[in-house]
Design a protein around this motif. Structure first.
Motif, PDB file in Angstrom:
ATOM      1  N   ALA A  79      -6.839   4.394  -2.861  1.00  0.00           N
ATOM      2  CA  ALA A  79      -6.013   3.190  -3.030  1.00  0.00           C
ATOM      3  C   ALA A  79      -4.654   3.542  -3.616  1.00  0.00           C
ATOM      4  O   ALA A  79      -3.624   3.005  -3.203  1.00  0.00           O
ATOM      5  N   ASN A  80      -4.654   4.482  -4.575  1.00  0.00           N
ATOM      6  CA  ASN A  80      -3.380   4.880  -5.167  1.00  0.00           C
ATOM      7  C   ASN A  80      -2.497   5.614  -4.171  1.00  0.00           C
ATOM      8  O   ASN A  80      -1.288   5.411  -4.147  1.00  0.00           O
ATOM      9  N   TRP A  81      -3.095   6.460  -3.353  1.00  0.00           N
ATOM     10  CA  TRP A  81      -2.301   7.157  -2.327  1.00  0.00           C
ATOM     11  C   TRP A  81      -1.669   6.148  -1.374  1.00  0.00           C
ATOM     12  O   TRP A  81      -0.535   6.322  -0.930  1.00  0.00           O
ATOM     13  N   ILE A  82      -2.386   5.091  -1.052  1.00  0.00           N
ATOM     14  CA  ILE A  82      -1.836   4.090  -0.133  1.00  0.00           C
ATOM     15  C   ILE A  82      -0.738   3.278  -0.828  1.00  0.00           C
ATOM     16  O   ILE A  82       0.370   3.148  -0.326  1.00  0.00           O
ATOM     17  N   SER A  83      -1.054   2.762  -2.024  1.00  0.00           N
ATOM     18  CA  SER A  83      -0.123   1.808  -2.632  1.00  0.00           C
ATOM     19  C   SER A  83       1.103   2.483  -3.238  1.00  0.00           C
ATOM     20  O   SER A  83       2.111   1.827  -3.465  1.00  0.00           O
ATOM     21  N   VAL A  84       1.031   3.779  -3.479  1.00  0.00           N
ATOM     22  CA  VAL A  84       2.210   4.463  -4.027  1.00  0.00           C
ATOM     23  C   VAL A  84       2.887   5.319  -2.948  1.00  0.00           C
ATOM     24  O   VAL A  84       3.996   5.019  -2.514  1.00  0.00           O
ATOM     25  N   ASP A  85       2.199   6.351  -2.494  1.00  0.00           N
ATOM     26  CA  ASP A  85       2.851   7.334  -1.624  1.00  0.00           C
ATOM     27  C   ASP A  85       3.069   6.825  -0.197  1.00  0.00           C
ATOM     28  O   ASP A  85       4.158   6.931   0.349  1.00  0.00           O
ATOM     29  N   LEU A  86       2.003   6.260   0.376  1.00  0.00           N
ATOM     30  CA  LEU A  86       2.138   5.777   1.755  1.00  0.00           C
ATOM     31  C   LEU A  86       3.134   4.608   1.830  1.00  0.00           C
ATOM     32  O   LEU A  86       3.991   4.569   2.708  1.00  0.00           O
ATOM     33  N   PHE A  87       3.031   3.651   0.888  1.00  0.00           N
ATOM     34  CA  PHE A  87       3.982   2.531   0.869  1.00  0.00           C
ATOM     35  C   PHE A  87       5.415   3.036   0.714  1.00  0.00           C
ATOM     36  O   PHE A  87       6.345   2.504   1.326  1.00  0.00           O
ATOM     37  N   GLY A  88       5.586   4.082  -0.098  1.00  0.00           N
ATOM     38  CA  GLY A  88       6.922   4.653  -0.279  1.00  0.00           C
ATOM     39  C   GLY A  88       7.483   5.143   1.046  1.00  0.00           C
ATOM     40  O   GLY A  88       8.620   4.837   1.408  1.00  0.00           O
ATOM     41  N   LEU A  89       6.669   5.864   1.801  1.00  0.00           N
ATOM     42  CA  LEU A  89       7.103   6.391   3.096  1.00  0.00           C
ATOM     43  C   LEU A  89       7.362   5.252   4.079  1.00  0.00           C
ATOM     44  O   LEU A  89       8.317   5.284   4.852  1.00  0.00           O
ATOM     45  N   MET A  90       6.488   4.228   4.036  1.00  0.00           N
ATOM     46  CA  MET A  90       6.653   3.093   4.959  1.00  0.00           C
ATOM     47  C   MET A  90       7.958   2.343   4.672  1.00  0.00           C
ATOM     48  O   MET A  90       8.683   1.966   5.588  1.00  0.00           O
ATOM     49  N   ASN A  91       8.242   2.134   3.379  1.00  0.00           N
ATOM     50  CA  ASN A  91       9.483   1.450   3.016  1.00  0.00           C
ATOM     51  C   ASN A  91      10.694   2.223   3.479  1.00  0.00           C
ATOM     52  O   ASN A  91      11.634   1.657   4.035  1.00  0.00           O
ATOM     53  N   GLN A  92      10.658   3.535   3.226  1.00  0.00           N
ATOM     54  CA  GLN A  92      11.780   4.376   3.600  1.00  0.00           C
ATOM     55  C   GLN A  92      12.056   4.315   5.098  1.00  0.00           C
ATOM     56  O   GLN A  92      13.190   4.224   5.521  1.00  0.00           O
ATOM     57  N   ALA A  93      10.975   4.345   5.883  1.00  0.00           N
ATOM     58  CA  ALA A  93      11.129   4.400   7.339  1.00  0.00           C
ATOM     59  C   ALA A  93      11.165   3.008   7.961  1.00  0.00           C
ATOM     60  O   ALA A  93      11.361   2.873   9.158  1.00  0.00           O
TER      61      ALA A  93
ATOM     62  N   VAL B 253       8.647   0.924   8.278  1.00  0.00           N
ATOM     63  CA  VAL B 253       7.463   0.822   9.138  1.00  0.00           C
ATOM     64  C   VAL B 253       6.553  -0.294   8.613  1.00  0.00           C
ATOM     65  O   VAL B 253       6.298  -0.376   7.417  1.00  0.00           O
ATOM     66  N   SER B 254       6.071  -1.163   9.501  1.00  0.00           N
ATOM     67  CA  SER B 254       5.224  -2.273   9.062  1.00  0.00           C
ATOM     68  C   SER B 254       3.766  -1.836   8.968  1.00  0.00           C
ATOM     69  O   SER B 254       3.387  -0.768   9.454  1.00  0.00           O
ATOM     70  N   ALA B 255       2.954  -2.702   8.345  1.00  0.00           N
ATOM     71  CA  ALA B 255       1.544  -2.391   8.109  1.00  0.00           C
ATOM     72  C   ALA B 255       0.790  -2.165   9.417  1.00  0.00           C
ATOM     73  O   ALA B 255      -0.198  -1.442   9.453  1.00  0.00           O
TER      74      ALA B 255
ATOM     75  N   MET C 233       2.572  14.470   7.787  1.00  0.00           N
ATOM     76  CA  MET C 233       1.655  13.684   8.640  1.00  0.00           C
ATOM     77  C   MET C 233       2.352  12.421   9.120  1.00  0.00           C
ATOM     78  O   MET C 233       2.199  11.980  10.248  1.00  0.00           O
ATOM     79  N   PHE C 234       3.116  11.801   8.215  1.00  0.00           N
ATOM     80  CA  PHE C 234       3.819  10.556   8.520  1.00  0.00           C
ATOM     81  C   PHE C 234       4.879  10.800   9.598  1.00  0.00           C
ATOM     82  O   PHE C 234       5.077   9.980  10.479  1.00  0.00           O
ATOM     83  N   ARG C 235       5.529  11.959   9.493  1.00  0.00           N
ATOM     84  CA  ARG C 235       6.610  12.279  10.448  1.00  0.00           C
ATOM     85  C   ARG C 235       6.077  12.601  11.829  1.00  0.00           C
ATOM     86  O   ARG C 235       6.602  12.124  12.830  1.00  0.00           O
ATOM     87  N   ASN C 236       5.021  13.443  11.895  1.00  0.00           N
ATOM     88  CA  ASN C 236       4.630  13.906  13.232  1.00  0.00           C
ATOM     89  C   ASN C 236       3.176  13.610  13.602  1.00  0.00           C
ATOM     90  O   ASN C 236       2.710  14.065  14.645  1.00  0.00           O
ATOM     91  N   GLY C 237       2.472  12.847  12.744  1.00  0.00           N
ATOM     92  CA  GLY C 237       1.130  12.403  13.106  1.00  0.00           C
ATOM     93  C   GLY C 237       0.091  13.512  13.181  1.00  0.00           C
ATOM     94  O   GLY C 237      -0.984  13.306  13.731  1.00  0.00           O
TER      95      GLY C 237
END
Ligand code: ADP
Ligand code: MG
Ligand code: ZN
Length: 494
Positions: A360-374, A376-378, A412-416
């Motif tokens: 949950a922390n990885w999603i709400s902190v790190d993943l959300f950070g990357l999504m905001n930057q790019a 990208v929607s949920a 992973m976020f950049r190139n899947g």
């Protein structure tokens, strides 16, 4: 009280309390319009006036027919908000002239709305607060005007007759933040129910706050101002805060607040006068003669109640119980259904020894950070849920350290690509080998005798600096816990 400023009036200390109520219009995502068979189309994609028929164009002699799906959507929202659904409600005509309203009246509900007396609980910094919902009623949208200049406007009737649900609260809000939290919570519910896109920018969800001020302790309401044209939650919160301040300054100066409708100027971040508000009498409401009363069977209503999906509030509670999340993190994850679904899918792939709380922390902190930057929607998270679970499992098992984990996630976020593959390729696997780490530590201490001495002389903060040097030597791969233990051991021994 967050929103009330203190002002001096004629030498006396006077403080005001803000009183705010919300009217929200939600377009219902049905296939066809409220009273005719025209399709509901995307306002930005469909060519103007291509989804129009004699009924929604307001031709004389046409008759409206109620869209059953819109009624069902409306009742589902009402039930989700804990309302009493009226077994018998009435459509009414709200009469006014405007070029986007070809009939000269809007079909709405007035004296007997679809539902009443609901509530929505919001979670503020100060705790839970229940906002009472006064009424929920069905109506139809108007057309859309595009102004080309002071004396030339175009009208598009694609939106005329699109089903709208109006949700009106009691004046229970006392601060701009509460208003935003409520609007966000309501949007989440509408999206969970699948009845509204939640798109504020496209006008699918229109939020109109009514704001007044009164002296602290007073039980009577002051004169209210309504704000329109708010197309983001940020604009909503700022406009309310601005309006509270504007009214406070007027009252402080001994001037009265006028009952008006204002707009929000996003560029200047100020509210601007739109028009002097009509009273209810001006609309000359009367029962719609072309439609019978809307009669709903109790069994049908109960069937809808039983089939309501799990809603954000309940899902957050379940996340706390089932996955051991904090109430805060659970609240953040359930706000978007797609994120909550993503979390649960990833949780299924987590190794048994890993706490879902870490995921949950990885999603709400790190993943959300990357999504905001790019931006990208949920719905478009480029990292498969199973791969995120793999990454979190690698970090939690100590196979890679958290810093490397963040780098891997970014890639992973950049190139899947998959977590394990990136870790292997970049040689990020964490080293826990005790001999290897002992050698790194002794080399580091030999290279920095002055710092080692100052630690032994009692300057304990140097330990963190030395730790950093060892980690650097290992290029971030050494197991940080073992490094720390080894450092303390060697410093103590010498
Ligand atoms: P109107 O007829 O002007 O639309 P309503 O009584 O229907 O006014 O209320 C519209 C909204 O304004 C509701 O959400 C209500 O809670 C809120 N409201 C009513 N009076 C006040 C007030 N004095 N200050 C702030 N909000 C108010
Ligand atoms: Mg009103
Ligand atoms: Zn039509």
């Amino acid at each position: 009280m967050q929103s009330s400023a203190r002002f001096c009036v004629m030498g006396e200390k006077m403080s005001y309390e803000a009183v705010i109520g919300l009217e929200i219009h939600a377009e219902l995502a049905t296939r066809s319009k409220m009273f005719c068979a025209c399709p509901v189309v995307d306002p930005q994609e469909a060519a103007p006036n291509t989804a129009v028929c004699p009924v929604c164009a307001g031709m004389p002699g046409t008759l409206p027919v109620v869209n059953a799906a819109a009624v069902e959507y409306g009742v589902r929202v009402a039930l989700a908000l804990g309302c009493e659904v009226n077994p018998r409600s009435l459509f009414a005509r709200k009469n006014y002239f405007y070029p986007d309203l070809p009939k000269g009246y809007q079909i709405s509900q007035y004296e007997q709305p679809l539902a009443r007396n609901g509530r929505l609980v919001i979670h503020t910094a100060a705790g839970e607060k229940t906002i009472r919902i006064r009424r929920v009623h069905l109506e139809e949208d108007t057309g859309k005007l595009t102004h080309l200049g002071p004396d030339r406007s175009l009208v598009d009737l694609n939106r005329a007759g699109v089903p709208l649900l109006e949700i009106v609260t009691e004046p229970d809000f006392r601060a701009a933040e509460e208003v935003r939290l409520y609007a966000q919570a309501l949007r989440a519910i509408l999206r969970y129910l699948g009845v509204n896109s939640g798109d504020l920018q496209k006008g699918a969800l229109r939020i109109e706050p009514n704001i007044s001020l009164r002296p602290m302790g007073s039980q009577t309401f002051g004169t209210k101002v309504e704000i329109k044209n708010l197309n983001s939650f940020r604009a909503l919160e700022r406009a309310v805060a601005y309006e509270i301040e504007r009214q406070a300054q007027r009252l402080e100066a001994g001037e009265a607040v006028q009952q008006v409708t204002m707009g929000w100027d996003e560029d200047r971040q100020v509210t601007v006068l739109q028009r002097v508000k009509e009273g209810e009498d001006d609309y000359r409401y009367f029962p719609e003669p072309d439609l019978p009363p809307l009669v709903l069977e109790a069994a049908w209503i109960e069937g809808l109640r039983a089939s309501l999906p799990e809603l954000p509030e309940g899902r957050a509670r379940r996340f706390v119980e089932q996955y051991g999340l904090t109430a805060y993190t659970a609240g953040v994850l359930v706000e978007e259904k797609a994120v909550a679904d993503y979390f649960e899918e990833a949780a299924c792939h987590l190794s048994a020894s890993v706490a879902p709380r870490a995921l949950a922390n990885w999603i709400s902190v790190d993943l959300f950070g990357l999504m905001n930057q790019a931006g990208v929607s949920a719905e478009q998270i480029p990292v498969p849920a199973a791969e995120l679970a793999e990454l979190v499992s690698l970090v939690e098992a100590g196979r890679i350290n958290p810093g490397s984990g963040r780098e891997v996630l970014a890639e992973m976020f950049r190139n899947g690509r998959g977590a394990a593959e990136i870790v292997r390729q970049r040689g990020l696997e964490q080293v826990s080998d005790a001999d290897f780490i002992a050698r790194l530590v002794s080399e580091t201490l030999a290279e920095h005798p002055a710092e080692a001495a100052s630690f032994r002389a009692g300057k304990v903060t140097v330990l963190n600096w030395l730790f950093g040097q060892v980690m650097r030597k290992s290029q971030g791969r050494a197991n940080p816990q073992i490094v720390r233990q080894e450092l303390e051991k060697q410093l103590g021994n010498q």
